[in-house]
Design an enzyme around this catalytic site. Sequence first.
Site, PDB file in Angstrom:
ATOM      1  N   GLU A   1       0.631  -0.891  -4.933  1.00 36.35           N
ATOM      2  CA  GLU A   1      -0.671  -0.069  -4.893  1.00 36.35           C
ATOM      3  C   GLU A   1      -0.367   1.289  -4.649  1.00 36.35           C
ATOM      4  O   GLU A   1      -0.190   1.986  -3.938  1.00 36.35           O
ATOM      5  CB  GLU A   1      -1.517  -0.561  -3.712  1.00 36.35           C
ATOM      6  CG  GLU A   1      -2.842   0.251  -3.859  1.00 36.35           C
ATOM      7  CD  GLU A   1      -3.429   1.008  -2.936  1.00 36.35           C
ATOM      8  OE1 GLU A   1      -4.464   1.496  -2.818  1.00 36.35           O
ATOM      9  OE2 GLU A   1      -2.456   1.742  -2.143  1.00 36.35           O
TER      10      GLU A   1
ATOM     11  N   ASP B   1       0.861  -1.174   0.092  1.00 34.00           N
ATOM     12  CA  ASP B   1       0.055  -0.030   0.030  1.00 34.00           C
ATOM     13  C   ASP B   1       0.899   1.310   0.097  1.00 34.00           C
ATOM     14  O   ASP B   1       1.699   1.445   0.763  1.00 34.00           O
ATOM     15  CB  ASP B   1      -1.024   0.280   1.168  1.00 34.00           C
ATOM     16  CG  ASP B   1      -2.050   1.042   1.001  1.00 34.00           C
ATOM     17  OD1 ASP B   1      -2.171   1.656   0.256  1.00 34.00           O
ATOM     18  OD2 ASP B   1      -3.143   0.350   1.722  1.00 34.00           O
TER      19      ASP B   1
END
Length: 333
Positions: A86, A57
Amino acid sequence: MVHDPRRRHHRLRGEPPKKYQDIYPLNFDNDPEGIYAEILRVVRLWIERGVTAFRVDNPHTKPLVFWERLLGTIRAESPDVIFLSEAFTKPAMMRTLAAIGFHQSYTYFTWRNTKEELEEYLAEVSGPAGSVMRPSFWPTTHDILPPYLMHGGTSGFAVRAALAALGSPTWGVYTGYEFVENVPRPGVEEQIDNEKYEYKARDWGHADDLGLETLLRRLNEIRREHPALRQLRNLTVHPTSNEHVVAFSRHLPAEHSPTGSASTVVVVVNLDPWTAQVATVDLDLAALGVPEGHDTVDVHDLLSGDPYTWDAHPYVRLDPYYRVAHVIEVHHP
């Protein structure tokens, strides 16, 4: 969240621009060696337990030299492990993360809705950028519910699934996609009460009430059956006469196909989730592997099973309440 059920996954989360209450902000300037050693230990621990894919992330909020070092070490030790970036950030940073070792990348596909946007983006990610940035197409994530899907209903979800599954060799859908969960949090482009905030119990016995479970299954079957759809840099965009209809193909010559036979699929999608659209598609027959001198080709629709004989300018009609896309297999003479 990755569509391959054979893989187990773990999520690494960096310190994103948003304020999260469940994340401790590490300062990578204080003892970078100690932080590297500890994160490497944790990653190895999960790999020992069978995890082979890590969704990272917001990796762009951490030093690039850290990721380059970590990814290089894991690559040398466990070459089958995949790291998905991501990073919804500026294009240059997304490309840089790919270049330093991330195996797959989230993309801007989620926000590419018009014919012009999709044609440009499909050509971009399947072009030279694909040498490092292997794109993963997601219609939604736990963080993102785009306006197209807020308002497009079941047909909108079908359109985006077809584009994602056939526009990239790697794709996925967020849990509950089959139920057309499209109610946003007020003022935010994400699903209301999603799994970030609560555990959601779903009655999977009704997962196919809207037909999306059948569509998702069929799209994955088609991908498995046709090697051309598992390649990235073999895509050709074909012009159409309608601003709501996009067409592209993937062709894999026989000499490069694992089956020993050429694999060619043409995808024609109605981007309008409310209205039937008609169009003439201007096919580049050479890009489909059709030999010179042949002006027609036998094809059949992999979704409906209907056979056709197409020339270089087939007419199509797509009704979103019946059929949002043609997925056409080309029969080579």
